[in-house]
Design a protein around this motif. Structure first.
Motif, mmCIF file in Angstrom:
data_model
loop_
_atom_site.group_PDB
_atom_site.id
_atom_site.type_symbol
_atom_site.label_atom_id
_atom_site.label_comp_id
_atom_site.label_asym_id
_atom_site.label_seq_id
_atom_site.Cartn_x
_atom_site.Cartn_y
_atom_site.Cartn_z
ATOM 1 N N SER A 471 -31.789 13.483 -1.140
ATOM 2 C CA SER A 471 -31.073 13.793 0.044
ATOM 3 C C SER A 471 -29.178 14.230 -0.990
ATOM 4 N N THR A 473 -26.442 12.523 -2.190
ATOM 5 C CA THR A 473 -25.453 11.547 -2.782
ATOM 6 C C THR A 473 -24.179 11.849 -3.257
ATOM 7 N N TYR A 474 -22.819 11.029 -3.571
ATOM 8 C CA TYR A 474 -22.260 10.508 -4.588
ATOM 9 C C TYR A 474 -22.721 10.810 -6.029
ATOM 10 N N LEU A 475 -23.230 10.656 -6.166
ATOM 11 C CA LEU A 475 -24.521 11.053 -7.514
ATOM 12 C C LEU A 475 -24.886 12.365 -7.785
ATOM 13 N N ASN A 476 -25.064 13.008 -6.617
ATOM 14 C CA ASN A 476 -24.915 14.780 -7.533
ATOM 15 C C ASN A 476 -24.722 15.109 -6.597
ATOM 16 N N ILE A 507 -26.747 13.064 3.670
ATOM 17 C CA ILE A 507 -25.951 13.211 3.198
ATOM 18 C C ILE A 507 -24.532 12.716 3.363
ATOM 19 N N ASP A 508 -23.904 11.935 2.050
ATOM 20 C CA ASP A 508 -23.214 10.442 2.570
ATOM 21 C C ASP A 508 -21.663 11.788 2.117
#
Lengths: 589, 589
Positions: A471, A473-476, A507-508
């Motif tokens: 997924s 996210t903001y981390l990747n 998808i954030d």
């Protein structure tokens, strides 16, 4: 309905009958015999007077019987929580002092409140932050610290310390003052208990006893050690020879106690209480779940928080100290045939009777005997095989475990837990920030697409397909930008990029922003961005943003459709002369 | 090789020629004109004497030109970092005092060291912790605070505060002391600058100027406001009428300064410096990446950390304060045609000349004019559209953004960032702890398996297939146990459970422990556990554990193979009479 949800007793209580009563009663007698020496020993380990261990084994058991969901979990003082209590309360006052006892009460109240609040707000998932390697490492290190700390009582010396360096140097400094009669009692009790643990059951079975009763009799070993060493101490007058004994224990039911309302004290103890309650909860739930599964029952972790919270709060108001579900005694309770939490309530009655009538008999019990029961109990917590298994399986998990063990041994229990949780989280976030992704190509004569590094596949130099296996996210999100722009910078011939989203579950907003940025940046460089195999829920959400309007390329249902369409478009572009023709070929005009 | 990696100047410097020199020189002149009023204004915003803004725009620019990877990023004082400096240093001493200035130097040194260490150890991924909604919300809230704080200079009143409640009440309490000439200068400068921003470029284009020069001339608006209001102040003797002016600025190059080595001060400023450096880095990298992509260039985030670290350390040793890459000035630098970081070095020379020769001209510059340039600049940071977009897209992301905006406005910049990062992380961990999973069945007449809730599929009551759509980690390990045991408890007819692992990219040690526990618990209840579609790397790792020996069922290459085989086994089991026959049917004998 609502009330029954919070009162599991209404469920099993309504079906209670004489058979369950008999089974629970038998189990309660066996657990009581096991719990008397344990309660005294763990209270001593926690730096508290012995009667507090008994008090912590009465009302909390009844509270858990009312609110807990495990049919067989036996609640009370346990080794690791006792060590954590000792560490936390030592920051307030010297062990055994009135202020120390007051701090232990406050710890019980605070951890009870934390557990209760986590249960009410369904925050049990916070316990997930303690990964298995961290918990396992913590328990092993705590076991080593506890066993080492008890050497002082075996040798009859005065040593102290909350972590190994202090403990070892303190023992080394005082070993010269060893009391020989104490050492004889301590060593023989330890040896006897080890033999009971390993050798008694086979012996009993050889003389014809079935396995289960043999097992249960072996569990009564500590009470035998208590009886024999007490009688020996009285008969040989060992107290006069310097053997420390338990001494007078007040002959009474638990007193009603009110924990101090002191903001500064509460602030100081808040973090230790939180750590203590989460460690206690994790241990308790894992024991409870294991036993429940054996009978195809279920426990409810959020209600367990409430049950353990109620147990600790009642400990705070009845002169006790923090409690949780114990492993060994729960297994004994289960094996002895306990069917409902009523067995816990009956155990409480047994301990209450002991507090009223047996305490005079315990005055001459040598402390070394209690230390022996602790050492034998906690050495079974020390698990040196798991680190090896984990080392083979995953270096990252091993690192978290090693950090927990190392910091716990060197700096104590609280820094140990915090280091383990912090490192696990950091490693998890680091891994999350660089997900797996692959450049894929078409498997010849098929509609399948596979990693170009692992399979012989067909790729078109004008089209780059990137499959993202996680997924977004903001981390990747930032990693994704860098990864795609790097791939494009390396392959100067690329004119179309396809993001294959078959494994993207979400998808954030940050990742969407990154994909928008990728789209614009690729567009600035004359490259179109396309998506393929976007999952339904992800697509629904994308439709709520402006991304699909801005997307320079298209969204294709399947990767194969995207690839075929884009090869055709690229072929047309190759024939085109002007940018207008290229836009036309891309279907943009 | 190793040295060139850390010195990007070696790369572009070797190809430097007279064309790049001209282009960089022109860009530098334009940026210098823009940067002079900005430097003074942002130093004032940070509570520092105006010359410190100029000092911070000299050596740091040269340091970045040597170590930075962006060709066009313009480094120097920026609004948000200035506000963060004000907040952090105010905790040490009142703004403008010698101790305050010393604290600003220490902040620059500490944030420089943090950036440098993060760069050397490649910890740039830590910046990922700042999600897009958090950064966006933080910048918007900071813009509002900054604009509000500048009202005091527009009105010529004494008001202060680091967050909105204090600021607003302080302004309300002092509004009665408004100085009318100051207000006239402030309001007309603000109005003029807004008009320059919106109206000047269209006007210049109407009278025949091309778009780019028109844009660049419009950017020089602040210098016109500075000139006109300074002349007016001198001509009308406004200083005597209570208009605050910048006053004497020392006419010198930056002094050599040594930040205080004071452990207590460093400890107090460590967290603010860390937050400040990460916020500055995130902003700077996003500007740098956007500009680089326009020319198909790349920046290296880890080397950017080193470049910004060097810039801040050099600020600390040359009487400056924390700096980072600024958005507006970088865009101007880019549009003006800067080709290499040398443009930044030339800008530094321009500012140095200004510090040496122009400062006497600035003595009568009204502070209200600087406040007007700040207000106009920061209001463009306030973005009220993004919260709406994010609200539509994702409620969780909106919550993180709203928390950041709310806490920043009400409690200040540091609590704001911490609240945003904390909430984003908590939401991420919460989502990670309950991944998506589906019970799947076979699509009739196919080998595909789909969610039973969304598709008409075939299921066998004896076989339960669970597809897990995420990697299995310690955060969701306990969830997995509960989910599977719950499903099995609901379907009493189930005898085989298949875990379909097509989307499982990793299984960590905690998750492995949970799957082992699931295997044992299902086995206790007479249910076999099977795996299907396990990815290669996951399987390699499982082979290094004992799990596959203990697994009650088998590992199947494809879900279809698993399903077909287990239906056959279940059919045989149904015909079997004894447990031995069942084990036989399962292939265990």
């Amino acid at each position: 309905m609502k009330i029954a949800r919070y009162l599991p007793i209404l469920d099993w209580g309504s079906r209670y009958n004489s058979t369950t009563l008999t089974n629970d009663g038998v189990a309660a007698i066996i657990v009581t015999i096991m719990l008397i020496p344990q309660s005294l020993a763990y209270a001593m380990l926690a730096g508290l007077p012995p009667e507090i261990g008994l008090y912590a084994s009465i009302l909390p058991l009844i509270a858990y019987a009312i609110f807990g969901t495990s049919r067989t979990l036996a609640v009370g003082p346990v080794a690791v929580v006792s060590l954590m209590t000792l560490t936390a309360a030592s920051a307030i006052a010297p062990p055994g002092s009135a202020d120390f006892i007051a701090a232990a009460l406050v710890l019980a109240l605070l951890s009870g409140l934390f557990l209760l609040l986590m249960g009410i707000f369904k925050l049990g998932f916070l316990a997930n932050l303690l990964s298995h390697p961290v918990v396992s490492g913590f328990i092993t290190a705590s076991g080593i610290i506890i066993a080492t700390s008890q050497l002082k009582s075996i040798f009859g010396i005065k040593a102290s310390g909350a972590a190994m360096p202090e403990l070892v140097s303190s023992i080394a400094a005082t070993i010269g003052t060893t009391n020989i009669p104490t050492l004889i009692i301590g060593v023989s009790a330890t040896a006897f208990l080890f033999w009971v643990r390993k050798g008694l059951k086979p012996l009993l079975m050889r003389i014809g006893l079935p396995a289960r009763p043999a097992e249960l009799i072996a569990k009564a070993g500590p009470i035998a050690a208590v009886a024999v060493s007490t009688i020996a101490t009285i008969a040989l007058g060992l107290e006069a020879k310097g053997v420390s004994v338990v001494g007078d224990i007040p002959q009474s039911l638990p007193p009603f106690s009110v924990p101090l309302i002191d903001l500064e004290l509460w602030t100081t103890l808040a973090i230790p209480a939180l750590l203590l309650s989460i460690i206690g909860f994790v241990e308790s739930v894992s024991v409870g779940q294991t036993l429940a599964a054996k009978r195809r029952q279920r426990i409810d972790p959020d209600q367990e928080l409430i049950g353990l919270g109620a147990a600790n709060i009642s400990a705070a108001f009845s002169g006790g100290y923090p409690v949780t579900g114990g492993f060994a005694r729960s297994v004994v309770n289960f094996d002895a045939g306990a069917e409902t939490p009523a067995a816990g309530a009956f155990t409480a009655i047994g301990i209450a009777l002991a507090a009223l009538f047996l305490t005079p008999l315990l005055a001459s019990l040598p402390i070394a005997t209690l230390a022996a029961t602790i050492i034998v109990a906690v050495l079974s917590l020390v698990d040196l095989k798991t680190p090896l298994t984990i080392w083979r399986y995953s270096k990252a998990d091993f690192a978290a475990m090693a950090a927990t063990i190392g910091v716990t041994l060197l700096a104590g229990v609280e820094p140990g837990v915090i280091a383990g949780v912090g490192l696990s989280l950091a490693l998890f976030l680091w891994r999350s920030s660089r997900p797996h992704a692959a450049i894929v190509g078409r498997v010849p004569e098929s509609e399948h697409f596979r990693n170009v590094d692992r399979h012989k596949v067909f790729t078109d130099p004008r089209i780059l397909t990137i499959r993202i296996d996680e997924s977004l996210t903001y981390l990747n999100a930032r990693w994704l930008e860098e990864f795609i722009l790097e791939q494009v910078a390396e392959q100067k011939t690329v004119r179309h990029v396809i993001l294959m989203c078959s494994a993207v579950n979400a998808i954030d907003a940050s990742a969407l922003e990154s994909i928008e940025a990728i789209n614009h940046r690729l567009d600035d460089g004359g490259i179109s961005l396309h998506l393929s195999e976007v999952k339904g829920p992800v697509m629904d959400r994308l439709k709520r943003s402006h991304f699909l309007d801005q997307l320079s390329g298209k969204v294709y249902l399947s990767q194969n459709a995207a690839y075929s369409a884009l090869i055709a478009i690229a072929d047309n572009e190759d024939k085109a002369d002007s940018p207008v023709d290229i836009w036309n070929a891309r279907g943009l005009i």
